[in-house]
Design an enzyme around this catalytic site. Structure first.
Site, PDB file in Angstrom:
ATOM      1  N   VAL A  51      -5.585  -7.732 -11.421  1.00 29.00           N
ATOM      2  CA  VAL A  51      -4.461  -6.738 -12.022  1.00 29.00           C
ATOM      3  C   VAL A  51      -3.549  -7.859 -13.222  1.00 29.00           C
ATOM      4  CG1 VAL A  51      -3.882  -5.250 -10.273  1.00 29.00           C
ATOM      5  CG2 VAL A  51      -2.718  -7.712 -10.188  1.00 29.00           C
ATOM      6  N   ASN A  62       0.255  -1.197  -6.643  1.00 28.46           N
ATOM      7  CA  ASN A  62       0.885  -1.715  -5.508  1.00 28.46           C
ATOM      8  C   ASN A  62       0.487  -3.168  -5.227  1.00 28.46           C
ATOM      9  OD1 ASN A  62       1.152  -1.337  -2.548  1.00 28.46           O
ATOM     10  ND2 ASN A  62      -0.953  -1.886  -2.436  1.00 28.46           N
ATOM     11  N   SER A  69      10.547  -3.211  -4.583  1.00 30.40           N
ATOM     12  CA  SER A  69      10.769  -3.958  -3.145  1.00 30.40           C
ATOM     13  C   SER A  69      12.298  -3.822  -3.173  1.00 30.40           C
ATOM     14  CB  SER A  69      10.233  -5.407  -2.993  1.00 30.40           C
ATOM     15  OG  SER A  69      10.929  -5.795  -1.863  1.00 30.40           O
ATOM     16  N   TYR A 117      10.097 -13.522  -6.243  1.00 35.42           N
ATOM     17  CA  TYR A 117       9.727 -12.249  -5.863  1.00 35.42           C
ATOM     18  C   TYR A 117      10.594 -11.181  -6.418  1.00 35.42           C
ATOM     19  CZ  TYR A 117       7.710  -8.713  -2.678  1.00 35.42           C
ATOM     20  OH  TYR A 117       7.228  -7.479  -2.261  1.00 35.42           O
ATOM     21  N   LYS A 123       9.929  -8.302  -8.873  1.00 34.96           N
ATOM     22  CA  LYS A 123      10.317  -6.897  -8.507  1.00 34.96           C
ATOM     23  C   LYS A 123      11.397  -6.091  -9.252  1.00 34.96           C
ATOM     24  CE  LYS A 123       7.068  -6.162  -5.333  1.00 34.96           C
ATOM     25  NZ  LYS A 123       5.694  -5.434  -5.737  1.00 34.96           N
ATOM     26  N   ILE A 132       8.382  -3.092   5.797  1.00 35.20           N
ATOM     27  CA  ILE A 132       7.372  -2.396   6.237  1.00 35.20           C
ATOM     28  C   ILE A 132       6.537  -3.268   7.118  1.00 35.20           C
ATOM     29  CG2 ILE A 132       5.917  -0.803   5.634  1.00 35.20           C
ATOM     30  CD1 ILE A 132       8.423   0.128   4.755  1.00 35.20           C
TER      31      ILE A 132
END
Lengths: 242, 102
Positions: free
Chosen positions: A60, A86, A138, A151, A155, A184
């Protein structure tokens, strides 16, 4: 009508959960699982549904890799209907101690990867006057916890990109939305020790971790005809944390 | 009409005025349909500026949609912003840039 659905990071817990939900939703859904280093689970899914599941090589972070993947899908399927960005990873460190490598890799996989994906399908979807893009952001984008400067920034960037791009392609019949999953229960979360896990659950008003299917259901909905007027939305899937 | 090593026999065939009228009409129809304009194709002049407020007043989002639609329908490739700016001035400039009319 048959749909082509590309899911990046498809070998991970969330990617597989989303793929399963689309497989169950309709026999017309054809899945393209973007894989790179890990692919065991994706290969297994393909062997179970050889007519509807395809693997596609995808780094990606490389726009060239994206172009090749989209070209392959369009050549085979004649359309590019749904993209689920994703793929991503986290590498938690306190900012004062964060290495350049950790910062750049997390930004690359989560934010640049999503940008590359959106750009790679933009013209095809606009030309079709039809397309659905779902970016997996997220909860960290909205409630940035300590240790996740890289992160959370990546996000939050995905959320901003989603809303800006949604306005650019709205007239072309393409929708772009972001999902913000909380805790999750995936292999990625299993890095937590039992105490950390309990502490995480304690933060969730529903007193349980989310399941990949909880996120997948939202992705299936956003890709459905019924969600045609929803674009630029940011949907939290977190058991009530806010 | 540039005489280059790539010129073909088609370059020497004069373009019929009727063909150009039809092409202009197709471009106007495409603009109205693809950009969901609240006007009819007849209200767009051949030289009406596409982007200035005195003309159609379209924005950059419309421009991108137009670029994609022109490539799909006419095979017109506008690889960069500079080329796009020059071609997307008015219906006449678009018509002149379409490969079969060039």
């Amino acid at each position: 009508m048959s749909r082509s659905i590309l899911i990046t990071g498809a070998n991970g817990g969330l990617g597989l959960g989303i793929a399963r939900a689309f497989l169950q939703e309709s026999p017309d859904n054809h899945l393209w699982l973007g894989v790179r280093t890990h692919r065991d689970a994706a290969i297994e899914m393909q062997s179970q549904h050889p007519d509807r599941v395809h693997l596609v090589e995808l780094d990606v972070t490389s726009s060239l890799s994206w172009d090749l993947a989209v070209e392959t899908i369009v050549a085979t399927h004649k359309s590019m209907d749904v993209l689920i960005n994703n793929a991503g990873h986290h590498d938690d460190q306190l900012l004062a101690m964060m290495t350049d490598d950790s910062w750049h890799k997390v930004i690359d996989s989560n934010l640049t990867g999503t940008f590359n994906g959106c750009r790679a399908v933009a013209r095809t979807m606009m030309g079709q006057r039809r397309g659905r893009i779902i970016n997996i952001a997220s909860l960290s984008a909205l409630l940035s916890p300590p240790g996740q400067a890289n992160y959370a920034a990546a996000k939050a960037g995905v959320v901003g990109l989603t809303q800006s791009f949604a306005k650019e392609v709205a007239r072309a019949g393409v929708t772009v939305n972001a999902l913000c999953p909380g805790y999750i229960d995936t292999p990625a979360l299993s890095a937590m020790g039992p105490e950390q896990r309990q502490a995480a659950i304690a933060k969730v008003p529903m007193r349980r971790l989310g399941r990949p299917e909880d996120v997948a259901a939202a992705a299936v909905f956003l890709a459905s005809d019924g969600a045609g007027y929803i674009t630029g939305s940011v949907l939290k899937i977190d058991g009530g944390i806010f | 009409m540039a005489a280059s090593s790539e010129s073909t026999i088609a370059d020497s065939i004069p373009i019929s005025p009727l063909f150009m009228d039809d092409l202009r009409q197709q471009i106007k129809d495409l603009m109205v349909n693809e950009l969901m304009l609240q006007i009819t194709a007849d209200e767009i002049g051949n030289e009406t500026p596409i982007f200035s407020p005195e003309g159609l007043g379209l924005d950059s989002v419309d421009a991108l949609q137009l670029v994609v639609a022109l490539e799909k329908k006419f095979g017109l490739k506008l690889p960069d912003a500079e080329t796009a700016r020059n071609v997307l001035r008015c219906v006449d400039t678009i018509a002149a840039a379409i490969p079969s009319a060039a």
